[in-house]
Design a protein around this motif. Structure first.
Motif, PDB file in Angstrom:
ATOM      1  N   VAL A  72       6.948  -0.003  -3.012  1.00 28.47           N
ATOM      2  CA  VAL A  72       8.232  -0.562  -2.564  1.00 28.47           C
ATOM      3  C   VAL A  72       8.021  -1.503  -1.371  1.00 28.47           C
ATOM      4  O   VAL A  72       8.568  -2.602  -1.326  1.00 28.47           O
ATOM      5  CB  VAL A  72       9.215   0.577  -2.206  1.00 28.47           C
ATOM      6  CG1 VAL A  72      10.435   0.041  -1.451  1.00 28.47           C
ATOM      7  CG2 VAL A  72       9.662   1.308  -3.474  1.00 28.47           C
ATOM      8  N   ALA A  73       7.185  -1.075  -0.410  1.00 31.37           N
ATOM      9  CA  ALA A  73       6.963  -1.906   0.776  1.00 31.37           C
ATOM     10  C   ALA A  73       5.725  -2.788   0.649  1.00 31.37           C
ATOM     11  O   ALA A  73       5.688  -3.890   1.175  1.00 31.37           O
ATOM     12  CB  ALA A  73       6.841  -1.024   2.023  1.00 31.37           C
ATOM     13  N   ASP A 132       3.907   4.145  -4.953  1.00 33.98           N
ATOM     14  CA  ASP A 132       5.123   3.623  -4.321  1.00 33.98           C
ATOM     15  C   ASP A 132       4.759   2.303  -3.629  1.00 33.98           C
ATOM     16  O   ASP A 132       4.317   2.295  -2.481  1.00 33.98           O
ATOM     17  CB  ASP A 132       5.664   4.643  -3.321  1.00 33.98           C
ATOM     18  CG  ASP A 132       6.884   4.126  -2.560  1.00 33.98           C
ATOM     19  OD1 ASP A 132       7.269   2.959  -2.764  1.00 33.98           O
ATOM     20  OD2 ASP A 132       7.433   4.895  -1.748  1.00 33.98           O
ATOM     21  N   GLU A 146       1.811   5.962  -1.024  1.00 33.22           N
ATOM     22  CA  GLU A 146       1.961   4.547  -0.711  1.00 33.22           C
ATOM     23  C   GLU A 146       0.562   3.947  -0.666  1.00 33.22           C
ATOM     24  O   GLU A 146      -0.207   4.262   0.243  1.00 33.22           O
ATOM     25  CB  GLU A 146       2.620   4.384   0.664  1.00 33.22           C
ATOM     26  CG  GLU A 146       3.990   4.997   0.798  1.00 33.22           C
ATOM     27  CD  GLU A 146       4.287   5.346   2.258  1.00 33.22           C
ATOM     28  OE1 GLU A 146       4.831   4.485   2.968  1.00 33.22           O
ATOM     29  OE2 GLU A 146       3.963   6.481   2.669  1.00 33.22           O
ATOM     30  N   SER A 161      10.502  -2.582  -5.044  1.00 29.79           N
ATOM     31  CA  SER A 161      11.823  -2.976  -4.530  1.00 29.79           C
ATOM     32  C   SER A 161      11.576  -3.925  -3.362  1.00 29.79           C
ATOM     33  O   SER A 161      10.636  -4.718  -3.425  1.00 29.79           O
ATOM     34  CB  SER A 161      12.647  -1.751  -4.125  1.00 29.79           C
ATOM     35  OG  SER A 161      13.992  -2.128  -3.865  1.00 29.79           O
ATOM     36  N   LYS A 162      12.331  -3.836  -2.272  1.00 28.20           N
ATOM     37  CA  LYS A 162      12.138  -4.674  -1.078  1.00 28.20           C
ATOM     38  C   LYS A 162      11.826  -6.133  -1.445  1.00 28.20           C
ATOM     39  O   LYS A 162      12.729  -6.874  -1.784  1.00 28.20           O
ATOM     40  CB  LYS A 162      11.083  -4.059  -0.166  1.00 28.20           C
ATOM     41  CG  LYS A 162      11.598  -2.773   0.496  1.00 28.20           C
ATOM     42  CD  LYS A 162      10.889  -2.396   1.773  1.00 28.20           C
ATOM     43  CE  LYS A 162      11.636  -1.320   2.536  1.00 28.20           C
ATOM     44  NZ  LYS A 162      11.026   0.003   2.518  1.00 28.20           N
ATOM     45  N   TYR A 218       6.178   8.189   3.412  1.00 28.55           N
ATOM     46  CA  TYR A 218       7.611   7.898   3.410  1.00 28.55           C
ATOM     47  C   TYR A 218       7.972   7.301   2.066  1.00 28.55           C
ATOM     48  O   TYR A 218       7.327   6.356   1.606  1.00 28.55           O
ATOM     49  CB  TYR A 218       7.960   6.903   4.517  1.00 28.55           C
ATOM     50  CG  TYR A 218       9.422   6.493   4.520  1.00 28.55           C
ATOM     51  CD1 TYR A 218      10.370   7.227   5.235  1.00 28.55           C
ATOM     52  CD2 TYR A 218       9.854   5.387   3.782  1.00 28.55           C
ATOM     53  CE1 TYR A 218      11.708   6.866   5.222  1.00 28.55           C
ATOM     54  CE2 TYR A 218      11.198   5.018   3.767  1.00 28.55           C
ATOM     55  CZ  TYR A 218      12.120   5.762   4.492  1.00 28.55           C
ATOM     56  OH  TYR A 218      13.445   5.406   4.470  1.00 28.55           O
ATOM     57  N   HIS A 219       9.021   7.833   1.433  1.00 26.01           N
ATOM     58  CA  HIS A 219       9.402   7.320   0.118  1.00 26.01           C
ATOM     59  C   HIS A 219      10.893   7.067   0.000  1.00 26.01           C
ATOM     60  O   HIS A 219      11.404   6.897  -1.113  1.00 26.01           O
ATOM     61  CB  HIS A 219       8.926   8.281  -0.971  1.00 26.01           C
ATOM     62  CG  HIS A 219       7.438   8.450  -1.011  1.00 26.01           C
ATOM     63  ND1 HIS A 219       6.579   7.449  -1.405  1.00 26.01           N
ATOM     64  CD2 HIS A 219       6.634   9.496  -0.665  1.00 26.01           C
ATOM     65  CE1 HIS A 219       5.319   7.858  -1.323  1.00 26.01           C
ATOM     66  NE2 HIS A 219       5.330   9.099  -0.870  1.00 26.01           N
ATOM     67  N   GLY A 220      11.611   7.052   1.111  1.00 21.70           N
ATOM     68  CA  GLY A 220      13.042   6.793   1.052  1.00 21.70           C
ATOM     69  C   GLY A 220      13.834   7.996   1.521  1.00 21.70           C
ATOM     70  O   GLY A 220      13.250   9.012   1.919  1.00 21.70           O
ATOM     71  N   ASN A 235      17.641   0.242  -5.587  1.00 22.57           N
ATOM     72  CA  ASN A 235      17.009   0.349  -4.263  1.00 22.57           C
ATOM     73  C   ASN A 235      15.742   1.181  -4.396  1.00 22.57           C
ATOM     74  O   ASN A 235      15.513   1.817  -5.427  1.00 22.57           O
ATOM     75  CB  ASN A 235      17.962   0.968  -3.234  1.00 22.57           C
ATOM     76  CG  ASN A 235      18.365   2.365  -3.623  1.00 22.57           C
ATOM     77  OD1 ASN A 235      17.579   3.296  -3.481  1.00 22.57           O
ATOM     78  ND2 ASN A 235      19.552   2.529  -4.152  1.00 22.57           N
ATOM     79  N   GLY A 236      14.942   1.150  -3.347  1.00 23.61           N
ATOM     80  CA  GLY A 236      13.653   1.813  -3.404  1.00 23.61           C
ATOM     81  C   GLY A 236      13.750   3.318  -3.610  1.00 23.61           C
ATOM     82  O   GLY A 236      13.011   3.894  -4.414  1.00 23.61           O
ATOM     83  N   SER A 237      14.668   3.956  -2.905  1.00 20.06           N
ATOM     84  CA  SER A 237      14.794   5.420  -3.041  1.00 20.06           C
ATOM     85  C   SER A 237      15.131   5.808  -4.476  1.00 20.06           C
ATOM     86  O   SER A 237      14.596   6.791  -5.008  1.00 20.06           O
ATOM     87  CB  SER A 237      15.888   5.940  -2.105  1.00 20.06           C
ATOM     88  OG  SER A 237      15.624   5.576  -0.775  1.00 20.06           O
ATOM     89  N   ILE A 276      12.151   5.797  -6.605  1.00 18.32           N
ATOM     90  CA  ILE A 276      11.339   7.011  -6.411  1.00 18.32           C
ATOM     91  C   ILE A 276      11.935   8.181  -7.198  1.00 18.32           C
ATOM     92  O   ILE A 276      11.225   8.905  -7.904  1.00 18.32           O
ATOM     93  CB  ILE A 276      11.254   7.383  -4.908  1.00 18.32           C
ATOM     94  CG1 ILE A 276      10.598   6.264  -4.103  1.00 18.32           C
ATOM     95  CG2 ILE A 276      10.534   8.708  -4.721  1.00 18.32           C
ATOM     96  CD1 ILE A 276       9.197   5.884  -4.512  1.00 18.32           C
ATOM     97  N   TRP A 310      11.243  -5.663   6.113  1.00 20.04           N
ATOM     98  CA  TRP A 310      10.144  -5.769   5.146  1.00 20.04           C
ATOM     99  C   TRP A 310      10.554  -6.331   3.786  1.00 20.04           C
ATOM    100  O   TRP A 310       9.812  -6.220   2.821  1.00 20.04           O
ATOM    101  CB  TRP A 310       9.429  -4.411   4.941  1.00 20.04           C
ATOM    102  CG  TRP A 310       9.294  -3.583   6.182  1.00 20.04           C
ATOM    103  CD1 TRP A 310       9.396  -4.023   7.480  1.00 20.04           C
ATOM    104  CD2 TRP A 310       9.052  -2.181   6.280  1.00 20.04           C
ATOM    105  NE1 TRP A 310       9.221  -2.986   8.361  1.00 20.04           N
ATOM    106  CE2 TRP A 310       9.022  -1.838   7.657  1.00 20.04           C
ATOM    107  CE3 TRP A 310       8.849  -1.172   5.336  1.00 20.04           C
ATOM    108  CZ2 TRP A 310       8.791  -0.535   8.113  1.00 20.04           C
ATOM    109  CZ3 TRP A 310       8.639   0.121   5.791  1.00 20.04           C
ATOM    110  CH2 TRP A 310       8.605   0.432   7.158  1.00 20.04           C
TER     111      TRP A 310
END
Ligand SMILES: *Cc1c(COP(=O)(O)O)cnc(C)c1O
Length: 451
Positions: free
Chosen positions: A258-259, A256, A222, A284-285, A150-152, A116-118, A121, A58
């Motif tokens: 991120v994705a 979030d 998300e 992120s991503k 899901y957040h990492g 990074n995404g985590s 968060i 992704w």
């Protein structure tokens, strides 16, 4: 010695431990050593090519070895690769911050980097908590999170997520959160619209806020698509209602993205579809076009001001990562955002999305497909044991893995999440490649559901 797949696989398994993998699987399922990438294609050391239908987890937006991003990185590399961001700054970091403030929803005025995404968060959670603390609201210590989110996978991010496969084992290590039933429209009633279902499901969120707001720092979610939670989707109305409720109950909203950021859902940011601004947005991503690890948390001046005081007051946000604001990452991100600004990416994606709809039309009638759903450039096909009773295949059968292996043998990288086959391709895919991806998925589906 010439490297081929086999020699590299052997060396790899001697020393490397891969992410999100039961390494024993590789006794049966071979690793794929990739030699090079070009556009949507990856090539291994035996000369096999694979269409990257999931954007390398992704992250990729404009293809592998994108000439524009490559050029920007080469220039940056010869100028400055990295410098400490504490007490120092550099052009790429500040230009990117300016750009992110400009293109994200209004009211997000300050940019904090991580890698990074985590980590993004973790930062948003800590900043929210710390904001309330700096205001003297020390009773605010909890977070509200959605079912199936899901957040990492760092401990804080894992705690606010809800996918059992990743979370359950580490339960004893995780902070307590308030988990609310989600708006996942897969569970809507027959004939019920996404909008109606999303509104109906908001009742639980409203109730949780009414009951717990006093002790809650933020709601984290998300926007529009729960990606790791099997690409489950919901209507933007939920975000709109949540924004209103967060204002009413004095609770932050952490988006979030991120994705889902950077055009994945059809708009540059998913929040735009609800016309809302969160208090924090995590990116992120796709931020670097899939080139380098970088993330950013944007928040408002009001939050920033709550930390801004004399040093002795000890209200500063002292969080840091060694590679914060890495110059190469920031430059890749600037080049990526530049591509959105010089081409009609979102318009082109609408055409690609329509092509994905067209070639997946026939999946809807398949006896083992419960649903084909799509939001922007994410299309998901839900395999099911019994279409009428909606009984799912048990996860132990690993039917998605069969699709994965078959698709690889046909030169397409699909990586189903459980029983969900999905397409999340780079934006430079063309219609023939979309058709190939769908044909291979169709054959894979037949194979995976024949017994
Ligand atoms: C991937 C992902 C993360 C974690 O990002 P990493 O860079 O893998 O740590 C967080 N939130 C969402 C929604 C994601 O999809």
């Amino acid at each position: 010695m010439q490297s081929n797949n086999q020699s590299l696989i052997q060396r790899d398994l001697d020393v490397l431990w891969h992410p999100c993998s039961q390494m024993k699987d590789h006794e049966q399922v071979p690793l794929i050593p990739i030699k090079s990438g070009q556009g949507v294609w990856l090539e291994d050391f035996d000369g096999n090519r694979y269409l990257d239908g999931i954007s390398s987890w992704w992250v990729n937006l404009f293809g592998h070895a994108n000439p524009v991003i490559n050029q920007a990185l080469k220039q940056q590399l010869d100028t400055l690769e990295h410098v400490i961001l504490g007490g120092f700054t550099h052009q790429a970091a500040l230009e990117l911050a300016e750009k992110l403030v400009e293109i994200t929803p209004s009211g997000l005025d300050k940019c904090f980097y991580a890698d990074n995404g985590s980590s993004a968060i973790e930062i948003a959670l800590k900043m929210s908590f710390h904001y309330w603390r700096n205001l003297g609201q020390t009773q605010k210590t909890k977070f509200i999170t959605l079912e199936n989110s899901y957040h990492g996978e760092t401990l804080g991010a894992l705690a606010v997520g809800n996918v059992a496969l990743y979370k359950e084992t580490y339960g004893p290590l995780l902070m307590d959160v308030i988990t609310v039933p989600g708006p996942d429209c897969y569970y809507r009633e027959n004939g019920e619209t996404w909008e109606d279902y999303s509104v109906r499901r908001f009742v639980d969120m409203e109730r949780a806020l009414a009951q717990h707001a006093e002790s809650v720092c933020a709601v984290i979610l998300e926007p529009l698509v729960q990606c790791a939670g099997n690409m489950r989707m919901y209507h933007p109305i939920y975000l709109k209602l949540l924004r209103e409720a967060c204002n009413k109950y004095h609770v932050h909203l952490i988006a979030d993205e991120v994705a889902v950021g950077f055009g994945r859902t059809g708009t540059l940011f998913a929040c735009e579809q609800a016309n809302i601004s969160p208090d924090f947005i995590c990116l992120s991503k796709g931020l670097t076009g899939g080139y380098l690890p970088l993330s950013a948390v944007l928040t408002g001046n009001n939050v920033y001001q709550a930390f801004y005081d004399d040093y002795q007051k000890l209200t500063a946000f002292l969080h840091s990562h060694s590679y914060t604001g890495n110059a190469l990452g920031c430059r890749a991100a600037l080049a990526t955002i530049g591509l959105f600004q010089t081409q009609d990416v979102l318009g082109n994606n609408r055409r690609l999305a329509a092509a994905m709809d067209k070639v997946t039309e026939r999946f809807k009638e398949h006896p083992h497909v419960a649903e084909v759903r799509r939001t922007g450039m994410i299309l998901a096909i839900e395999m099911i044991k019994n279409k009428h009773t909606r009984e799912p295949y048990s996860w132990q059968q690993r039917r998605g893995l069969r699709v994965y292996q078959y698709a690889l043998s046909q030169g397409v990288l699909l990586r189903p999440l459980g029983n969900v086959i999905y397409f999340m391709p780079p934006y430079v895919i063309n219609e023939q490649e979309i058709a190939l991806m769908a044909d291979v998925a169709w054959q894979g589906l037949q194979l995976a559901t024949q017994d």
